[in-house]
Design an enzyme around this catalytic site. Structure first.
Site, PDB file in Angstrom:
ATOM      1  N   SER A  45       0.868  -1.185   0.000  1.00  0.00           N
ATOM      2  CA  SER A  45       0.000   0.000   0.000  1.00  0.00           C
ATOM      3  C   SER A  45       0.903   1.232   0.000  1.00  0.00           C
ATOM      4  CB  SER A  45      -0.922  -0.005   1.225  1.00  0.00           C
ATOM      5  OG  SER A  45      -0.182  -0.016   2.416  1.00  0.00           O
ATOM      6  N   HIS A 157      -3.632  -5.968   2.572  1.00  0.00           N
ATOM      7  CA  HIS A 157      -2.716  -6.981   3.103  1.00  0.00           C
ATOM      8  C   HIS A 157      -3.380  -8.327   3.329  1.00  0.00           C
ATOM      9  CE1 HIS A 157       0.485  -3.964   4.769  1.00  0.00           C
ATOM     10  NE2 HIS A 157       0.250  -3.835   3.488  1.00  0.00           N
ATOM     11  N   GLU A 166      -4.640  -2.671   9.228  1.00  0.00           N
ATOM     12  CA  GLU A 166      -3.913  -3.283  10.330  1.00  0.00           C
ATOM     13  C   GLU A 166      -4.578  -3.000  11.666  1.00  0.00           C
ATOM     14  OE1 GLU A 166       0.159  -1.907  10.093  1.00  0.00           O
ATOM     15  OE2 GLU A 166       0.107  -2.110   7.911  1.00  0.00           O
ATOM     16  N   GLU A 209       1.910  -9.544   6.787  1.00  0.00           N
ATOM     17  CA  GLU A 209       2.799  -9.229   7.908  1.00  0.00           C
ATOM     18  C   GLU A 209       2.642 -10.191   9.076  1.00  0.00           C
ATOM     19  OE1 GLU A 209       2.113  -5.093   8.756  1.00  0.00           O
ATOM     20  OE2 GLU A 209       2.878  -4.473   6.802  1.00  0.00           O
ATOM     21  N   ASP A 245      -4.006   0.857  11.653  1.00  0.00           N
ATOM     22  CA  ASP A 245      -3.530   1.542  10.452  1.00  0.00           C
ATOM     23  C   ASP A 245      -4.637   1.421   9.421  1.00  0.00           C
ATOM     24  OD1 ASP A 245      -2.379   2.661   8.246  1.00  0.00           O
ATOM     25  OD2 ASP A 245      -0.731   1.227   8.063  1.00  0.00           O
ATOM     26  N   GLU A 286      -3.248   5.312  12.394  1.00  0.00           N
ATOM     27  CA  GLU A 286      -2.343   5.705  11.313  1.00  0.00           C
ATOM     28  C   GLU A 286      -3.153   5.893  10.031  1.00  0.00           C
ATOM     29  OE1 GLU A 286       0.900   2.901  10.969  1.00  0.00           O
ATOM     30  OE2 GLU A 286       1.119   3.295   8.829  1.00  0.00           O
ATOM     31  N   ASP A 312       1.647   8.243   7.635  1.00  0.00           N
ATOM     32  CA  ASP A 312       2.502   7.325   6.872  1.00  0.00           C
ATOM     33  C   ASP A 312       2.523   7.783   5.412  1.00  0.00           C
ATOM     34  OD1 ASP A 312       3.666   5.213   5.511  1.00  0.00           O
ATOM     35  OD2 ASP A 312       2.096   3.763   5.975  1.00  0.00           O
ATOM     36  N   LYS A 337       9.727   5.222   7.515  1.00  0.00           N
ATOM     37  CA  LYS A 337      10.105   4.063   6.708  1.00  0.00           C
ATOM     38  C   LYS A 337      11.297   4.468   5.855  1.00  0.00           C
ATOM     39  CE  LYS A 337       5.469   2.043   6.006  1.00  0.00           C
ATOM     40  NZ  LYS A 337       4.249   2.144   5.149  1.00  0.00           N
ATOM     41  N   HIS A 365       8.633  -1.103   9.464  1.00  0.00           N
ATOM     42  CA  HIS A 365       8.977  -2.040   8.378  1.00  0.00           C
ATOM     43  C   HIS A 365       8.091  -1.767   7.161  1.00  0.00           C
ATOM     44  CE1 HIS A 365       5.443  -4.953   9.289  1.00  0.00           C
ATOM     45  NE2 HIS A 365       5.091  -3.710   9.382  1.00  0.00           N
ATOM     46  N   LYS A 388       6.992  -0.514  14.651  1.00  0.00           N
ATOM     47  CA  LYS A 388       5.941  -1.325  14.049  1.00  0.00           C
ATOM     48  C   LYS A 388       6.605  -2.283  13.076  1.00  0.00           C
ATOM     49  CE  LYS A 388       2.936  -0.138  10.210  1.00  0.00           C
ATOM     50  NZ  LYS A 388       1.673   0.385   9.730  1.00  0.00           N
TER      51      LYS A 388
HETATM   52  P1  PGA Z   1       3.049  -1.256   3.118  1.00  0.00           P
HETATM   53  O1  PGA Z   1       2.173  -1.259   4.427  1.00  0.00           O
HETATM   54  O2  PGA Z   1       4.430  -1.635   3.501  1.00  0.00           O
HETATM   55  O3  PGA Z   1       2.365  -2.280   2.254  1.00  0.00           O
HETATM   56  O4  PGA Z   1       2.965   0.137   2.547  1.00  0.00           O
HETATM   57  C1  PGA Z   1       2.618  -0.809   5.652  1.00  0.00           C
HETATM   58  C2  PGA Z   1       1.857   0.409   6.095  1.00  0.00           C
HETATM   59  O5  PGA Z   1       0.949   0.897   5.407  1.00  0.00           O
HETATM   60  O6  PGA Z   1       2.175   0.924   7.155  1.00  0.00           O
HETATM   61 ZN    ZN Z   2       0.606   2.598   7.004  1.00  0.00          ZN
END
Ligand code: PGA
Ligand code: ZN
Length: 420
Positions: A45, A157, A166, A209, A245, A286, A312, A337, A365, A388
C-alpha cells in the site's frame, strides 16, 4: 575506507526480488577490516509520494526484477564510493542523491541508494566494533520502543473484506521490552484461539505481515475479537492497548471512504473514528484519511488530542511533507520508513524534525521484508517511541523483534522501556 561495494538480487518475504548490498572496508591495501550487509524492503500500500523503487519491467519475475538497480550499484555507485571514509554517512548519502539527480531517486533507484546507505552504516559500525544502534545513536541511545504489533489484517494486506489494513496491539504496561514482547505474543496466540472458535480454522491464515486474516468485514467485529484475546491472555485494557492503520487511501474512491459496507464523507469518518476511540482502548490511528488530506488529519488530531495520529502515506518520511503537516497540525506522529525516502541521513532528518516539533516517531517495516534487522537498531538510535514491524511471528518480522531483545540485553541496567 571503503574497499568494495557489491550488490546482488535476493528475494523478499513476498517472493519478489529485492536489493542486497555488501560493503567492505579496509586499509586500502586489500585487507578487509569491516563488513556490512543490508537489504531493502518493499510496500504494497505504497504512498504516491514515496521515493521510487527501480524495477526492471522485463520478462523476469513478472517485471519485478531489480538487476538494473543492482547494476547501478556495482558500476556507478561502487566507482564513486571506493576510497571514501565509511564513517562519512551523510557525505556518502548526499553524493548518491546528487549522482541520481532526481527528486524521486528514479535514476539510480531508491532501492539501490537505500541498500548502499544501510550497508555503509553497518560496515562502519563493524569496522569500529560497536553495535549498530550505538554507532547510529551514540551513548545516549538507551530506550527500547514500544512494539506496535500487527495481529489482525485487512485492506490490501489480506483477502478479507475489512477496510482497515492493520489492527495492532501495544503492550504498554510492560516493565521492559522483553516482557512487552511476551505480552504481545501471548495475546497473539489467544487471538488465534478466539478466531478459530468464532470463525473456524481457516480464519487464522495470515496476511503479508503475519497477522491473522479472518473472514470478518466489520471493523468492530475485529476489535471485539482483539479485546477478548487481551482479556483471555490475562491483561487489562490499559496494559495492552489497540492501534489501527487504516491506510485509508486504499478505501477512498476519490470522494468517499468505503468502510463497513458504508460510504462515508471525511466528516462522517472523523465521527466514526471518535466513536471507536471512545468505545475501545485505541491509542493510535495511522493514515485515517487519504494521503493528501492534511486538513482532515488536522481536524482529527485536534479532536482526538490524546490519540497518536500517525502520518505514513501522508508524510512518506519526507521533510517537506512533514513540515507542511506540522504547520497545519496534521497528525502528531511520524511513521518512519527508510525506503520511502531512500537514505539513512534523510530518515534521520525527518525523525529530528518530528521530535523537535513534538511529534512522536514510529519506526516501521514494510509489508515485504527480509531478514535484515537494521530498523530495530535504528529505532533505539532515534529514541523512537514505537516500532511497528508486524505480527510477532514469521522470521522477517521476528528478526526485528529479536534484535531488540539483544539490544536490551546489551544495554543491561541502562536499558529503559519507553513509557507512552
Ligand atoms: P506497506 O504497508 O508496507 O504495504 O505500505 C505498511 C503500512 O501501510 O504501514
Ligand atoms: Zn501505514
Amino acid at each position: 575506507q571503503i574497499e568494495k561495494v557489491y550488490a546482488r538480487e535476493i528475494l523478499d518475504s513476498r517472493g519478489y526480488p529485492t536489493v542486497e548490498v555488501d560493503v567492505y572496508t579496509g586499509d586500502g591495501y586489500g585487507s578487509f577490516s569491516g563488513f556490512g550487509r543490508a537489504s531493502v524492503p518493499s510496500g504494497a500500500s505504497t504512498g504516491t509520494n514515496e521515493a521510487l523503487e527501480l524495477r526492471d519491467g522485463d520478462e523476469r519475475y513478472g517485471g519485478k526484477g531489480v538487476l538494473d538497480a543492482v547494476n547501478n550499484i556495482n558500476t556507478l555507485i561502487e566507482a564513486d564510493l571506493v576510497g571514501m571514509d565509511v564513517r562519512d554517512q551523510r557525505e556518502i548519502d548526499e553524493m548518491m542523491i546528487a549522482m541520481d539527480g532526481t527528486e524521486s531517486k528514479m535514476n539510480l533507484g531508491a532501492n539501490a541508494i537505500l541498500g548502499v546507505s544501510l550497508a555503509v552504516a553497518r560496515a562502519a559500525a563493524d569496522a569500529l566494533n560497536i553495535p549498530l544502534y550505538r554507532y547510529l545513536g551514540g551513548t545516549n541511545s538507551f530506550t527500547l520502543p514500544v512494539p506496535t504489533m500487527n495481529v489482525l489484517n485487512g485492506g490490501k494486506h489480506a483477502g478479507n473484506d475489512l477496510a482497515i489494513q492493520e489492527f495492532m496491539i501495544q503492550p504498554k504496561g510492560a516493565e521492559n521490552y522483553a516482557e512487552a514482547l511476551r505480552m504481545g505474543v501471548e495475546t497473539y496466540h489467544e487471538l488465534e484461539r478466539v478466531l478459530v472458535d468464532k470463525y473456524g480454522p481457516s480464519s487464522t491464515n495470515v496476511g503479508y505481515e503475519g497477522g491473522f486474516a479472518p473472514p470478518i468485514s466489520l471493523t468492530i467485529d475485529a476489535l471485539d475479537a482483539l479485546l477478548i484475546a487481551v482479556e483471555n491472555a490475562g491483561y487489562s485494557q490499559s496494559d495492552v492497548t489497540i492501534g489501527l492503520d487504516a491506510a485509508a487511501s486504499e478505501f477512498y474512491d476519490g470522494r468517499h471512504y468505503l468502510i463497513d459496507g458504508k460510504k462515508m464523507s471525511s466528516g462522517e469518518l472523523v465521527d466514526y473514528y471518535l466513536e471507536l476511540i471512545n468505545t475501545y482502548p485505541i491509542i493510535l490511528i495511522e493514515d485515517p484519511f487519504h494521503e493528501e488530506s492534511f486538513e482532515d488529519f488536522a481536524t482529527l488530531t485536534s479532536e482526538a488530542w490524546e490519540t497518536l495520529i500517525v502520518g505514513d502515506d501522508l508524510f512518506v518520511t519526507n521533510v517537506d511533507r512533514l513540515s507542511r503537516g506540522i504547520e497545519l497540525g496534521a497528525a502528531n506522529a511520524l511513521l518512519l520508513k527508510v525506503n520511502q525516502i531512500g537514505t539513512l541521513s534523510e530518515a534521520f532528518d525527518a525523525s529530528l524534525l518530528a521530535q523537535r516539533s513534538g511529534y512522536s516517531v514510529v519506526v516501521s517495516h514494510r509489508s515485504a521484508e527480509t531478514e535484515d534487522s537494521t530498523i530495530a537498531d535504528l529505532s533505539v538510535a532515534l529514541g523512537a517511541d514505537l516500532i511497528k514491524t508486524g505480527a510477532p511471528a514469521r522470521s522477517e518480522r521476528t528478526a526485528k523483534y529479536n534484535q531488540l531483545l539483544r539490544i536490551e540485553e546489551d544495554l543491561g541496567e541502562a536499558a529503559q522501556y519507553v513509557q507512552l
